[in-house]
Design an enzyme around this catalytic site. Structure first.
Site, PDB file in Angstrom:
ATOM      1  N   ARG A 158       0.801  -1.222   0.000  1.00  0.00           N
ATOM      2  CA  ARG A 158       0.000   0.000   0.000  1.00  0.00           C
ATOM      3  C   ARG A 158       0.840   1.281   0.000  1.00  0.00           C
ATOM      4  O   ARG A 158       0.461   2.293   0.558  1.00  0.00           O
ATOM      5  CB  ARG A 158      -0.974   0.040   1.183  1.00  0.00           C
ATOM      6  CG  ARG A 158      -1.993  -1.079   1.176  1.00  0.00           C
ATOM      7  CD  ARG A 158      -2.881  -1.050  -0.066  1.00  0.00           C
ATOM      8  NE  ARG A 158      -3.775  -2.205  -0.056  1.00  0.00           N
ATOM      9  CZ  ARG A 158      -3.479  -3.377  -0.633  1.00  0.00           C
ATOM     10  NH1 ARG A 158      -2.335  -3.545  -1.267  1.00  0.00           N
ATOM     11  NH2 ARG A 158      -4.324  -4.381  -0.588  1.00  0.00           N
ATOM     12  N   SER A 235     -11.011   1.062   3.196  1.00  0.00           N
ATOM     13  CA  SER A 235     -10.382   0.575   4.422  1.00  0.00           C
ATOM     14  C   SER A 235      -9.571   1.707   5.045  1.00  0.00           C
ATOM     15  O   SER A 235      -8.645   2.223   4.417  1.00  0.00           O
ATOM     16  CB  SER A 235      -9.474  -0.618   4.118  1.00  0.00           C
ATOM     17  OG  SER A 235     -10.234  -1.704   3.635  1.00  0.00           O
ATOM     18  N   GLU A 330      -4.660   4.199   6.133  1.00  0.00           N
ATOM     19  CA  GLU A 330      -4.346   4.009   4.714  1.00  0.00           C
ATOM     20  C   GLU A 330      -4.561   5.275   3.897  1.00  0.00           C
ATOM     21  O   GLU A 330      -3.744   5.592   3.041  1.00  0.00           O
ATOM     22  CB  GLU A 330      -5.181   2.855   4.147  1.00  0.00           C
ATOM     23  CG  GLU A 330      -4.882   2.557   2.687  1.00  0.00           C
ATOM     24  CD  GLU A 330      -5.519   1.264   2.208  1.00  0.00           C
ATOM     25  OE1 GLU A 330      -5.852   1.197   1.009  1.00  0.00           O
ATOM     26  OE2 GLU A 330      -5.679   0.336   3.008  1.00  0.00           O
TER      27      GLU A 330
END
Length: 338
Positions: A158, A235, A330
């Site tokens: 990520r 998320s 995130e």
């Protein structure tokens, strides 16, 4: 290029529907417009695609916000080059429909193509890094347009070298896709069960896309204006990666997966077992964990960014107190603290 607007609310341009005003707001519909706006903006600059991975503070952003609205793609042999502002899921749908495969597990993800390499977007066993060949970007430090290969981008879970910086502005992204209409090997057990295939088997790309969309809808991860569970940034926390030696202090039934740099843990499991159930409310019930998926923090309608971050801190602190693991957000946090 669209005229510069002032005091445009960023809440109108993010999937969380939160965020204060922009000092200046401009829409760039062509690459030339994007380059012109970037050169004229000075500092600071916030680049905006689909607004699906941003948490913008209630005070907004005092500088220039450039909404990248370039569109389209072109094939170059076995590769396809896509404009940075192109809607991601529209592109994925078109590729699957035309018999090109590789991206189908990334169906239903909101946002624009140019944002996907920045955080190495991934889902259901697939990452952008698996298929990306290169990007073309404008380097604001040198004033040059440069090509960066996948190796140059330093992909990890990520993240990439692009994340957290506006020094390089993505103009286009090049992918290598297959033309046999078959998906990559299905690595994600939940998806394999829905498709009724064995792990590592392939399936028709269009069938895989529909199955992924079904799973995502069940988790509130496909945008729907009438469903507050989708008023989120997806998320909110990444799955933490810990050193193997830390596993002795964690429950045996905590899901874990091998990962570069350590062992990846399930953030959703940690949240739920720290006492935060689906729908857990934040301040005044104006925000809550999604009623469908504990990883999504959602705006229930009248919320502020301050409300959302208060809930995020509550969850982070609860998980850390219970398990000694610190969850990391995130999405990009713009003019707000976590």
């Amino acid at each position: 290029m669209s005229p510069v607007e002032t005091r445009t609310l960023l809440a109108d341009h993010t999937t969380l529907r939160l965020g204060g005003p922009a000092g200046r707001f401009v829409i760039a519909k062509t690459t030339d417009d994007l380059l012109e706006a970037t050169r004229a903006a000075g500092e600071p600059v916030l680049l905006l695609g689909g607004g699906s991975n941003l948490v913008v503070g209630d005070a907004g952003f005092a500088g220039t916000v450039i909404k990248i609205a370039t569109e389209g793609w072109r094939f170059d042999g076995a590769e396809v080059e896509v404009a940075a502002g192109q809607n991601w899921d529209e592109f994925v749908a078109a590729m699957a429909g035309e018999g090109f495969s590789g991206l189908e597990c990334l169906s239903g993800i909101p946002g624009s193509v140019g944002a996907t390499p920045i955080q190495n977007v991934g889902a259901y066993g697939c990452e952008v890094a698996d298929l990306l060949v290169s990007i073309e970007c404008f380097d604001r430090r040198t004033g040059e347009i440069v090509t960066m290969t996948a190796a140059d981008l330093g992909f990890s879970y990520r993240t990439s070298v692009l994340k957290g910086s506006d020094a390089r502005i993505v103009l286009s992204v090049r992918f290598a896709l297959r033309d046999d209409g078959l998906s990559a090997p299905i690595r994600y057990p939940e998806l394999a069960r829905l498709l009724e295939v064995e792990p590592d088997q392939q399936a028709p790309a269009e069938r895989v896309r529909e199955a992924v969309l079904e799973l995502r809808r069940g988790k509130g991860m496909v945008l729907d204006a009438d469903d507050h569970d989708t008023w989120s940034a997806g998320s909110f926390f990444t799955n933490p990666i810990v050193r193997p030696g830390m596993l002795d202090r964690l429950p045996d039934d905590l899901p874990r997966y091998s990962a570069r740099g350590g062992v990846k843990l399930s953030a959703a499991w940690l949240i739920e077992h720290a006492g935060f159930a689906k729908g857990h409310p934040g301040p005044g019930g104006r925000v809550s964990l999604s009623t469908k998926h504990t990883l999504a923090l959602t705006n229930r309608g009248p919320a502020t960014t301050g409300d959302l971050l208060a809930l995020a801190r509550e969850v982070r602190d609860g998980v850390r107190a219970r398990f000694g693991v610190t969850l990391v957000p995130e999405p990009l946090l713009i003019n707000c603290d976590f």
